[in-house]
Design an enzyme around this catalytic site. Structure first.
Site, PDB file in Angstrom:
ATOM      1  N   GLN A 190      53.203  17.267  87.600  1.00  0.00           N
ATOM      2  CA  GLN A 190      52.075  16.851  86.755  1.00  0.00           C
ATOM      3  C   GLN A 190      52.347  15.560  85.989  1.00  0.00           C
ATOM      4  OE1 GLN A 190      49.010  18.067  86.599  1.00  0.00           O
ATOM      5  NE2 GLN A 190      49.341  19.797  87.977  1.00  0.00           N
ATOM      6  N   GLY A 211      52.118  14.539  96.313  1.00  0.00           N
ATOM      7  CA  GLY A 211      51.212  13.399  96.504  1.00  0.00           C
ATOM      8  C   GLY A 211      49.801  13.597  95.988  1.00  0.00           C
ATOM      9  N   CYS A 336      45.784  27.482  91.387  1.00  0.00           N
ATOM     10  CA  CYS A 336      46.479  28.320  92.359  1.00  0.00           C
ATOM     11  C   CYS A 336      46.241  29.799  92.098  1.00  0.00           C
ATOM     12  CB  CYS A 336      47.975  28.037  92.321  1.00  0.00           C
ATOM     13  SG  CYS A 336      48.336  26.288  92.334  1.00  0.00           S
TER      14      CYS A 336
HETATM   15  N1  PLP Z   1      54.242  22.413  90.366  1.00  0.00           N
HETATM   16  C1  PLP Z   1      53.237  22.147  89.526  1.00  0.00           C
HETATM   17  C2  PLP Z   1      53.526  21.922  88.083  1.00  0.00           C
HETATM   18  C3  PLP Z   1      51.918  22.078  89.997  1.00  0.00           C
HETATM   19  O1  PLP Z   1      50.926  21.817  89.153  1.00  0.00           O
HETATM   20  C4  PLP Z   1      51.676  22.307  91.377  1.00  0.00           C
HETATM   21  C5  PLP Z   1      50.293  22.305  91.907  1.00  0.00           C
HETATM   22  O2  PLP Z   1      49.362  22.686  91.246  1.00  0.00           O
HETATM   23  C6  PLP Z   1      52.771  22.560  92.219  1.00  0.00           C
HETATM   24  C7  PLP Z   1      54.039  22.614  91.687  1.00  0.00           C
HETATM   25  C8  PLP Z   1      52.578  22.775  93.689  1.00  0.00           C
HETATM   26  O3  PLP Z   1      52.386  21.549  94.342  1.00  0.00           O
HETATM   27  P1  PLP Z   1      51.685  21.509  95.804  1.00  0.00           P
HETATM   28  O4  PLP Z   1      50.226  21.779  95.583  1.00  0.00           O
HETATM   29  O5  PLP Z   1      51.950  20.132  96.301  1.00  0.00           O
HETATM   30  O6  PLP Z   1      52.358  22.531  96.640  1.00  0.00           O
END
Ligand code: PLP
Length: 395
Positions: A190, A211, A336
């Site tokens: 972030q 990305g 998520c």
């Molecule tokens: N770490 C943090 C702090 C995130 O906000 C996110 C995604 O929301 C992730 C990891 C995961 O990243 P990715 O969506 O590229 O798998």
């Protein structure tokens, strides 16, 4: 940017891809399609694009080319950092204790839980009401069995920024006392495009990036692994990325990632300035005109583009639907876990009760947002929230 006809305030979930990034990717989906491991000229062209990208990124992170591993995103980077490091250090000296925080992204938390199932010990540090860890608690948690500390740079839900350099100093002091290295990982997903990603200044051994959080493509990320850090690969095969992450290189994705990171870093000061203006306007607009609305996260040590508010008495999902109908995209907690009825683990960790945690909405801004959009959102909320509160069947 493509006009979606909405006011998009979910930039912590994902960001619109910058048109310049799209332009940079297209050749690698067309005529420059080679496999970067092939010896012929098309393969070598792809290899050069990959290695040029690695070089550009290493300049931004202030690290060696060999310390960059391209991955499929933040989730994979976090998994390699936690599970790969845990296995790597265990093989060297048998240590099996990991320290992290209660407010990490699930990519870190679930990786730690997997390790617990196979005998590792994990300490989950608590946070204060603003989401900050306590450095004394960290120091007391470190013992002669600790191999790794993982603390995120900035939280994806409430935006709180951790004092990564100070955490690194505590870890170094403890490492010196123990006469053995304790490794430090930060999930900086972030922070890109907003905070300084110089790994030397941050004092980290491992750092994850993704990305799609800074106007690049989805499905591509990076893990910085400081030289000398023992890592067991999680994905084995053709030995790409110096044996640390096998799989045919995603050249188009890496080129897009690099273009996006370059633009994000170049325009960082300008974008932070814009986001601060948007954040303060929305924060005050809501808190000054809507009753029983509370800001979550740190009042100042927070991402410039994050406003997380609990609207007492209404479920976040209902507010989201109302906002969506009015053309505003926001989020309740982390994208998520949306769809889940469980209140956010981050909001519970900062001490909110279930009801207040469930009533929270996260608004996150980016470079394509404007003051006019924020004014519109304040108008929508000042009409929507009292209307929803007046509907008894929603209580
Ligand atoms: N770490 C943090 C702090 C995130 O906000 C996110 C995604 O929301 C992730 C990891 C995961 O990243 P990715 O969506 O590229 O798998």
């Amino acid at each position: 940017m493509i006009d979606t006809g909405t006011i998009y305030l979910d930039n912590a979930g994902t960001t619109p891809v910058d048109p310049q990034v799209i332009e940079s990717i297209i050749p690698f989906l067309g005529s420059r399609f080679g496999n970067a491991s092939s010896l012929h000229s098309l393969g070598q062209d792809a290899r050069k694009a990959l290695e040029d990208s690695r070089e550009s990124v290493s300049k931004i992170l202030n690290c060696r080319l060999s310390e960059i591993v391209f991955t499929s995103g933040g989730t994979e980077s976090d998994n390699i950092a936690i599970k790969g490091l845990a296995a790597g250090v265990k093989a060297v000296n048998g240590s099996n204790h990991i320290i992290t925080t209660k407010i990490e992204h699930h990519a870190v938390l679930h990786a730690c839980e997997q390790l617990e199932k196979v005998g590792y010990l994990v300490t989950y540090l608590s946070v204060d009401k603003h989401g900050l860890i306590d450095l004394n608690e960290l120091e007391n948690a470190i013992n002669d069995n600790t191999s790794l500390v993982s603390v995120m740079l900035a939280n994806n839900e409430i935006g709180t920024i951790q004092p990564i350099r100070e955490i690194s100093d505590v870890i170094k002091k403890c490492s010196e006392k123990l006469g053995r290295k304790i490794f430090f990982h930060t999930d900086a997903v972030q922070g890109a495009g907003i905070l300084d990603l110089d790994v030397g200044k941050l004092g980290v051994d491992l750092m994850s990036l993704s990305g799609h959080k800074f106007h690049g493509p989805k499905g591509v990320g990076l893990l910085f692994i400081r030289r000398g850090t023992p890592i067991e690969p999680l994905i084995v095969g053709g030995g790409q990325e110096r044996e640390r992450r096998s799989g045919t290189s995603n050249v188009a994705g890496v080129v897009g990632f690099t273009t996006a990171l370059f633009i994000a870093e170049r325009d960082r000061v300008k974008n932070v300035d814009l986001c601060l203006k948007l954040r303060d306007k929305l924060m005050h607009g809501i808190l000054d005109s809507i009753d029983n609305a509370f800001l979550n996260g740190h009042p100042t040590l927070r991402l410039p583009g994050n406003v997380n508010i609990s609207f007492k008495g209404i479920e976040g999902e209902i507010i989201l639907l109302g906002l969506d109908m009015a053309g505003v995209c926001a989020s309740s907690g982390s994208a998520c876990s949306s769809g889940s009825l469980d209140p956010s683990h981050v909001l519970l960790a900062i001490g909110l009760n279930d009801e207040i945690a469930r009533s929270s909405i996260r608004f996150t801004f980016g470079k394509y947002n404007s003051i006019a959009e924020i004014e519109r959102v304040i108008d929508i909320l000042t009409e929507l929230i009292p209307r929803l509160r007046s509907m008894p069947y929603l209580q």
